[in-house]
Design a protein around this motif. Structure first.
Motif, PDB file in Angstrom:
ATOM      1  N   ARG A 293       0.833  -1.205   0.000  1.00 17.63           N
ATOM      2  CA  ARG A 293       0.000   0.000   0.000  1.00 17.63           C
ATOM      3  C   ARG A 293       0.868   1.256   0.000  1.00 17.63           C
ATOM      4  NH1 ARG A 293      -4.471   1.589   4.597  1.00 17.63           N
ATOM      5  NH2 ARG A 293      -4.907   3.644   3.756  1.00 17.63           N
ATOM      6  N   TYR A 294       1.900   1.263   0.829  1.00 17.60           N
ATOM      7  CA  TYR A 294       2.813   2.397   0.903  1.00 17.60           C
ATOM      8  C   TYR A 294       3.511   2.613  -0.443  1.00 17.60           C
ATOM      9  CZ  TYR A 294       6.881   5.174   2.167  1.00 17.60           C
ATOM     10  OH  TYR A 294       7.850   6.146   2.211  1.00 17.60           O
ATOM     11  N   THR A 295       3.968   1.530  -1.051  1.00 19.08           N
ATOM     12  CA  THR A 295       4.654   1.622  -2.341  1.00 19.08           C
ATOM     13  C   THR A 295       3.720   2.171  -3.415  1.00 19.08           C
ATOM     14  OG1 THR A 295       6.063  -0.241  -1.727  1.00 19.08           O
ATOM     15  CG2 THR A 295       5.933   0.308  -4.067  1.00 19.08           C
TER      16      THR A 295
ATOM     17  N   ARG B 270       3.256   5.854  -2.897  1.00 14.71           N
ATOM     18  CA  ARG B 270       4.431   6.606  -3.374  1.00 14.71           C
ATOM     19  C   ARG B 270       4.425   6.717  -4.888  1.00 14.71           C
ATOM     20  NH1 ARG B 270       9.703   6.999  -0.659  1.00 14.71           N
ATOM     21  NH2 ARG B 270      10.106   8.185  -2.536  1.00 14.71           N
TER      22      ARG B 270
ATOM     23  N   LEU C  91       2.935  10.815   3.623  1.00 16.75           N
ATOM     24  CA  LEU C  91       2.834   9.380   3.921  1.00 16.75           C
ATOM     25  C   LEU C  91       3.490   8.989   5.243  1.00 16.75           C
ATOM     26  CD1 LEU C  91       3.474   7.934   0.364  1.00 16.75           C
ATOM     27  CD2 LEU C  91       1.306   8.419   1.473  1.00 16.75           C
ATOM     28  N   ARG C  92       3.642   9.925   6.147  1.00 12.79           N
ATOM     29  CA  ARG C  92       4.323   9.633   7.416  1.00 12.79           C
ATOM     30  C   ARG C  92       3.631   8.498   8.191  1.00 12.79           C
ATOM     31  NH1 ARG C  92       5.962  14.636  10.117  1.00 12.79           N
ATOM     32  NH2 ARG C  92       7.818  14.206   8.932  1.00 12.79           N
TER      33      ARG C  92
ATOM     34  N   ARG D 226       3.346   2.655   9.769  1.00 12.00           N
ATOM     35  CA  ARG D 226       2.672   1.348   9.760  1.00 12.00           C
ATOM     36  C   ARG D 226       3.513   0.299   9.036  1.00 12.00           C
ATOM     37  NH1 ARG D 226      -2.541   3.724   7.549  1.00 12.00           N
ATOM     38  NH2 ARG D 226      -3.194   4.963   9.302  1.00 12.00           N
ATOM     39  N   ALA D 227       4.094   0.683   7.918  1.00 15.61           N
ATOM     40  CA  ALA D 227       4.920  -0.256   7.146  1.00 15.61           C
ATOM     41  C   ALA D 227       6.157  -0.657   7.947  1.00 15.61           C
ATOM     42  CB  ALA D 227       5.326   0.358   5.809  1.00 15.61           C
TER      43      ALA D 227
ATOM     44  N   SER E  76       6.015  12.966  -0.490  1.00 12.18           N
ATOM     45  CA  SER E  76       5.795  11.624   0.060  1.00 12.18           C
ATOM     46  C   SER E  76       6.240  11.554   1.508  1.00 12.18           C
ATOM     47  CB  SER E  76       6.554  10.583  -0.759  1.00 12.18           C
ATOM     48  OG  SER E  76       6.057  10.521  -2.052  1.00 12.18           O
TER      49      SER E  76
ATOM     50  N   GLU F 130       1.547   6.186   7.089  1.00 13.41           N
ATOM     51  CA  GLU F 130       1.620   4.927   6.344  1.00 13.41           C
ATOM     52  C   GLU F 130       3.028   4.328   6.426  1.00 13.41           C
ATOM     53  OE1 GLU F 130       0.047   1.798   4.674  1.00 13.41           O
ATOM     54  OE2 GLU F 130      -1.124   3.574   5.147  1.00 13.41           O
ATOM     55  N   ARG F 131       4.045   5.179   6.414  1.00 14.84           N
ATOM     56  CA  ARG F 131       5.425   4.706   6.537  1.00 14.84           C
ATOM     57  C   ARG F 131       5.655   4.097   7.914  1.00 14.84           C
ATOM     58  NH1 ARG F 131       7.581   9.067   5.048  1.00 14.84           N
ATOM     59  NH2 ARG F 131       7.955   9.950   7.089  1.00 14.84           N
TER      60      ARG F 131
END
Length: 99
Positions: free
Chosen positions: A3-5, A8, A56-57, A62-63, A52, A59-60
């Motif tokens: 999801r993160y990828t 991005r 996306l902080r 979580r990843a 990003s 989400e990053r």
């Protein structure tokens, strides 16, 4: 992680479209000689990276938690396998000493 990828890549694609529009409308310089395509891609990468990073902080984070869990699980499996091998070696040595 997927999801993160994908998020991005989506931000990069959006920046690519915007930069391409700005270059072809003449607002942003076209680059040197025949480097126009490379210029658009590099400028898009430079713009999308900080976007990003900020957007996306969560989400990053979580990843990264998922990656840490996987690494911990793999370490635990390796330790379990190592202890099984040590136990098998000890049993084999004990049989060799009694024979």
């Amino acid at each position: 992680m997927l999801r993160y990828t994908l998020m991005r890549l989506g931000i990069f694609a959006g920046c690519l479209v915007v930069v391409w529009g700005l270059v072809y409308s003449g607002i942003v310089p076209r680059g040197l000689g025949n480097s126009n395509g490379m210029w658009v891609v590099l400028l898009s990468l430079v713009i999308s990276a900080p976007i990003s990073f900020v957007v996306l902080r969560k989400e990053r984070d979580r990843a990264s938690v998922q990656v840490v869990r996987r690494v911990d699980r793999m370490k635990a499996n390796l330790d379990a396998n190592r202890s099984q091998e040590d136990g098998a070696d000890d049993a084999t040595r004990a049989q060799g000493q009694t024979s």
